[in-house]
Design a protein around this motif. Structure first.
Motif, PDB file in Angstrom:
ATOM      1  N   HIS A   7       0.026 -23.204  -6.737  1.00  0.00           N
ATOM      2  CA  HIS A   7      -1.085 -22.664  -6.025  1.00  0.00           C
ATOM      3  C   HIS A   7      -0.648 -20.962  -5.486  1.00  0.00           C
ATOM      4  N   TYR A   8      -1.597 -20.118  -5.559  1.00  0.00           N
ATOM      5  CA  TYR A   8      -1.490 -18.742  -5.094  1.00  0.00           C
ATOM      6  C   TYR A   8      -2.829 -18.571  -4.422  1.00  0.00           C
ATOM      7  N   PHE A   9      -2.633 -18.016  -3.316  1.00  0.00           N
ATOM      8  CA  PHE A   9      -3.624 -17.375  -2.500  1.00  0.00           C
ATOM      9  C   PHE A   9      -3.857 -16.024  -2.324  1.00  0.00           C
ATOM     10  N   VAL A  10      -4.908 -15.491  -2.534  1.00  0.00           N
ATOM     11  CA  VAL A  10      -5.119 -14.085  -2.001  1.00  0.00           C
ATOM     12  C   VAL A  10      -5.709 -14.330  -0.779  1.00  0.00           C
ATOM     13  N   TYR A  11      -5.101 -13.441   0.461  1.00  0.00           N
ATOM     14  CA  TYR A  11      -5.657 -13.520   1.896  1.00  0.00           C
ATOM     15  C   TYR A  11      -6.065 -12.454   2.368  1.00  0.00           C
ATOM     16  N   ILE A  12      -6.799 -12.426   3.252  1.00  0.00           N
ATOM     17  CA  ILE A  12      -6.918 -11.312   4.472  1.00  0.00           C
ATOM     18  C   ILE A  12      -7.033 -11.746   5.735  1.00  0.00           C
ATOM     19  N   PHE A  13      -6.173 -11.286   6.484  1.00  0.00           N
ATOM     20  CA  PHE A  13      -6.097 -11.703   7.852  1.00  0.00           C
ATOM     21  C   PHE A  13      -6.750 -10.503   8.805  1.00  0.00           C
ATOM     22  N   GLY A  14      -7.419 -10.535   9.570  1.00  0.00           N
ATOM     23  CA  GLY A  14      -8.203  -9.767  10.439  1.00  0.00           C
ATOM     24  C   GLY A  14      -8.567 -10.320  11.996  1.00  0.00           C
ATOM     25  N   ASP A  15      -9.113  -9.391  12.735  1.00  0.00           N
ATOM     26  CA  ASP A  15      -9.489  -9.983  14.033  1.00  0.00           C
ATOM     27  C   ASP A  15     -10.886  -9.833  14.212  1.00  0.00           C
ATOM     28  N   GLN A  16     -11.760  -8.874  13.834  1.00  0.00           N
ATOM     29  CA  GLN A  16     -13.106  -8.663  14.108  1.00  0.00           C
ATOM     30  C   GLN A  16     -13.525  -7.573  12.999  1.00  0.00           C
ATOM     31  N   GLU A  20      -8.436  -3.427  11.715  1.00  0.00           N
ATOM     32  CA  GLU A  20      -7.542  -3.194  10.721  1.00  0.00           C
ATOM     33  C   GLU A  20      -7.198  -4.817  10.050  1.00  0.00           C
ATOM     34  N   VAL A  21      -7.269  -4.822   8.659  1.00  0.00           N
ATOM     35  CA  VAL A  21      -6.607  -6.116   8.001  1.00  0.00           C
ATOM     36  C   VAL A  21      -5.721  -6.053   7.165  1.00  0.00           C
ATOM     37  N   GLN A  22      -4.923  -7.081   6.795  1.00  0.00           N
ATOM     38  CA  GLN A  22      -3.932  -7.214   5.944  1.00  0.00           C
ATOM     39  C   GLN A  22      -4.517  -7.919   4.676  1.00  0.00           C
ATOM     40  N   ILE A  23      -4.119  -7.408   3.536  1.00  0.00           N
ATOM     41  CA  ILE A  23      -4.289  -8.154   2.386  1.00  0.00           C
ATOM     42  C   ILE A  23      -3.090  -8.584   1.643  1.00  0.00           C
ATOM     43  N   GLY A  24      -2.986  -9.783   1.321  1.00  0.00           N
ATOM     44  CA  GLY A  24      -1.686 -10.167   0.695  1.00  0.00           C
ATOM     45  C   GLY A  24      -1.747 -11.305  -0.452  1.00  0.00           C
ATOM     46  N   ILE A  25      -0.717 -11.761  -0.666  1.00  0.00           N
ATOM     47  CA  ILE A  25      -0.732 -12.736  -1.620  1.00  0.00           C
ATOM     48  C   ILE A  25       0.426 -13.812  -1.367  1.00  0.00           C
ATOM     49  N   VAL A  53      -9.443 -14.550   7.767  1.00  0.00           N
ATOM     50  CA  VAL A  53     -10.740 -14.216   7.462  1.00  0.00           C
ATOM     51  C   VAL A  53     -11.551 -14.409   6.208  1.00  0.00           C
ATOM     52  N   TYR A  54     -10.663 -14.458   5.264  1.00  0.00           N
ATOM     53  CA  TYR A  54     -10.852 -14.496   3.818  1.00  0.00           C
ATOM     54  C   TYR A  54      -9.725 -15.016   2.978  1.00  0.00           C
ATOM     55  N   TYR A  55      -9.842 -15.808   1.746  1.00  0.00           N
ATOM     56  CA  TYR A  55      -9.057 -16.231   0.844  1.00  0.00           C
ATOM     57  C   TYR A  55      -9.505 -16.775  -0.374  1.00  0.00           C
ATOM     58  N   GLU A  56      -8.908 -16.636  -1.411  1.00  0.00           N
ATOM     59  CA  GLU A  56      -9.100 -17.137  -2.800  1.00  0.00           C
ATOM     60  C   GLU A  56      -8.011 -17.884  -3.299  1.00  0.00           C
ATOM     61  N   HIS A  57      -8.377 -18.991  -4.061  1.00  0.00           N
ATOM     62  CA  HIS A  57      -7.251 -19.825  -4.805  1.00  0.00           C
ATOM     63  C   HIS A  57      -7.174 -19.631  -6.233  1.00  0.00           C
ATOM     64  N   TYR A  58      -6.006 -19.580  -6.743  1.00  0.00           N
ATOM     65  CA  TYR A  58      -5.522 -19.433  -8.142  1.00  0.00           C
ATOM     66  C   TYR A  58      -4.720 -20.293  -8.491  1.00  0.00           C
ATOM     67  N   SER A  62      -0.396 -14.333 -12.188  1.00  0.00           N
ATOM     68  CA  SER A  62      -0.639 -12.989 -12.520  1.00  0.00           C
ATOM     69  C   SER A  62      -2.233 -12.682 -12.178  1.00  0.00           C
ATOM     70  N   ILE A  63      -3.092 -13.700 -12.385  1.00  0.00           N
ATOM     71  CA  ILE A  63      -4.521 -13.379 -11.784  1.00  0.00           C
ATOM     72  C   ILE A  63      -4.705 -13.122 -10.393  1.00  0.00           C
ATOM     73  N   ALA A  64      -3.831 -13.880  -9.687  1.00  0.00           N
ATOM     74  CA  ALA A  64      -3.827 -13.617  -8.229  1.00  0.00           C
ATOM     75  C   ALA A  64      -3.311 -12.160  -7.833  1.00  0.00           C
ATOM     76  N   LEU A  65      -2.202 -11.915  -8.510  1.00  0.00           N
ATOM     77  CA  LEU A  65      -1.931 -10.543  -8.115  1.00  0.00           C
ATOM     78  C   LEU A  65      -2.866  -9.333  -8.655  1.00  0.00           C
ATOM     79  N   ASN A  66      -3.632  -9.772  -9.801  1.00  0.00           N
ATOM     80  CA  ASN A  66      -4.403  -8.714 -10.095  1.00  0.00           C
ATOM     81  C   ASN A  66      -5.597  -8.884  -9.233  1.00  0.00           C
TER      82      ASN A  66
END
Length: 97
Positions: A7-16, A20-25, A53-58, A62-66
């Motif tokens: 399981h690989y997750f692309v995520y975004i953490f933020g407050d409002q 500022e947000v952080q995007i990662g995998i 605040v946001y995530y996608e599952h892969y 390699s698809i998650a990284l892209n």
């Protein structure tokens, strides 16, 4: 012998919105959430946002990284629009995993 599903997750953490947000995998999103929410001297919480605040599952790394690269290459407005499409109120989604 059965292979375990990756399981690989692309995520975004933020407050409002507008913050500022952080995007990662991550291959262990729950661990990322826990580390972010724990305040301790060993845990340098210099990253923006403690809410997922946001995530996608892969299933394929390699698809998650892209996808992560694609989101990072966009501007702030496109990132905020992406978050709003799944989570318009910027609720903490960590309980939905």
């Amino acid at each position: 012998m059965q292979e375990t599903q990756q399981h690989y997750f692309v995520y975004i953490f933020g407050d409002q919105p507008g913050s500022e947000v952080q995007i990662g995998i991550a291959d262990n999103l729950q661990e990322q959430i826990t580390n972010r929410k724990v305040d301790s001297p060993q845990n340098n919480n210099s990253y923006p946002g403690k809410r997922l605040v946001y995530y996608e599952h892969y299933d394929v790394e390699s698809i998650a990284l892209n996808r992560e690269r694609q989101i990072r290459s966009g501007d702030k407005d496109s990132t905020f629009s992406l978050i709003a499409s799944m989570n318009p109120n910027w609720l903490d989604l960590s309980d939905t995993l």
